[in-house]
Design an enzyme around this catalytic site. Sequence first.
Site, short mmCIF file in Angstrom:
data_model
loop_
_atom_site.label_atom_id
_atom_site.label_comp_id
_atom_site.label_asym_id
_atom_site.label_seq_id
_atom_site.Cartn_x
_atom_site.Cartn_y
_atom_site.Cartn_z
N HIS A 15 0.85 -1.20 0.00
CA HIS A 15 0.00 0.00 0.00
C HIS A 15 0.87 1.24 0.00
CE1 HIS A 15 1.00 0.42 4.23
NE2 HIS A 15 0.62 -0.82 4.42
P1 TYD Z 1 -1.50 -2.66 7.65
O1 TYD Z 1 -1.01 -1.27 7.78
O2 TYD Z 1 -2.25 -3.03 6.42
O3 TYD Z 1 -0.30 -3.68 7.85
P2 TYD Z 1 1.05 -3.87 7.01
O4 TYD Z 1 1.19 -2.71 6.09
O5 TYD Z 1 2.11 -3.88 8.02
O6 TYD Z 1 0.97 -5.15 6.30
O7 TYD Z 1 -2.39 -2.96 8.93
C1 TYD Z 1 -2.87 -4.26 9.21
C2 TYD Z 1 -4.10 -4.13 10.09
O8 TYD Z 1 -3.77 -3.50 11.33
C3 TYD Z 1 -5.21 -3.30 9.47
O9 TYD Z 1 -6.45 -3.92 9.77
C4 TYD Z 1 -5.15 -2.00 10.20
C5 TYD Z 1 -4.57 -2.34 11.54
N1 TYD Z 1 -3.71 -1.27 12.08
C6 TYD Z 1 -4.16 -0.50 13.13
O10 TYD Z 1 -5.28 -0.69 13.65
N2 TYD Z 1 -3.34 0.48 13.62
C7 TYD Z 1 -2.12 0.73 13.09
O11 TYD Z 1 -1.39 1.65 13.56
C8 TYD Z 1 -1.68 -0.06 11.98
C9 TYD Z 1 -0.33 0.19 11.33
C10 TYD Z 1 -2.50 -1.04 11.51
#
Ligand code: TYD
Length: 145
Positions: free
Chosen positions: A59
Amino acid sequence: MPRIDSPPSLDQCKLVDLPKIHDPRGNLTFIESGQHVPFPIERVYYLYDVPGGEVRGGHAHKELQQLIIAVNGSFDVVIDDGRERQRFHLNRSYFGLYLPKLIWRELDNFSSGSVCLVLASAHYAENEYIRDYREFCRTVDALPR
Ligand code: TYD
């Protein structure tokens, strides 16, 4: 007047050599807002217990800036500005990879026991993510060059 962004560039992504206090009792690294990262640190999160072969990220963020650090172990960060891609291997707890807004990122090649620490410029907001790569490319292509 609405602010008109310029397109992102991989040149704006930087490896930051963080301060390291050598000590026979164990080393110490610190990070200060505005000194080692060009943003106020509003959030800290970390990825851990990542199973071998898993990929995180996938993303971009509309406004968020981040510093990504391998505080333990190693992993790769692939960054993409919509035109080119670059792979960084992070394996030192005193190096951070600074990512400005509008950079697509994917994290992979996690070593066993690795911990990915992320400092972020704002609180979590799902509506601030771009999770579709084609939408990301359309967004950056629409910015004036
Ligand atoms: P995501 O940012 O998509 O993870 P990565 O990029 O590390 O693979 O986040 C994964 C899940 O965690 C998503 O449902 C959102 C949640 N999340 C939070 O609630 N707070 C946060 O600060 C972050 C980074 C993610």
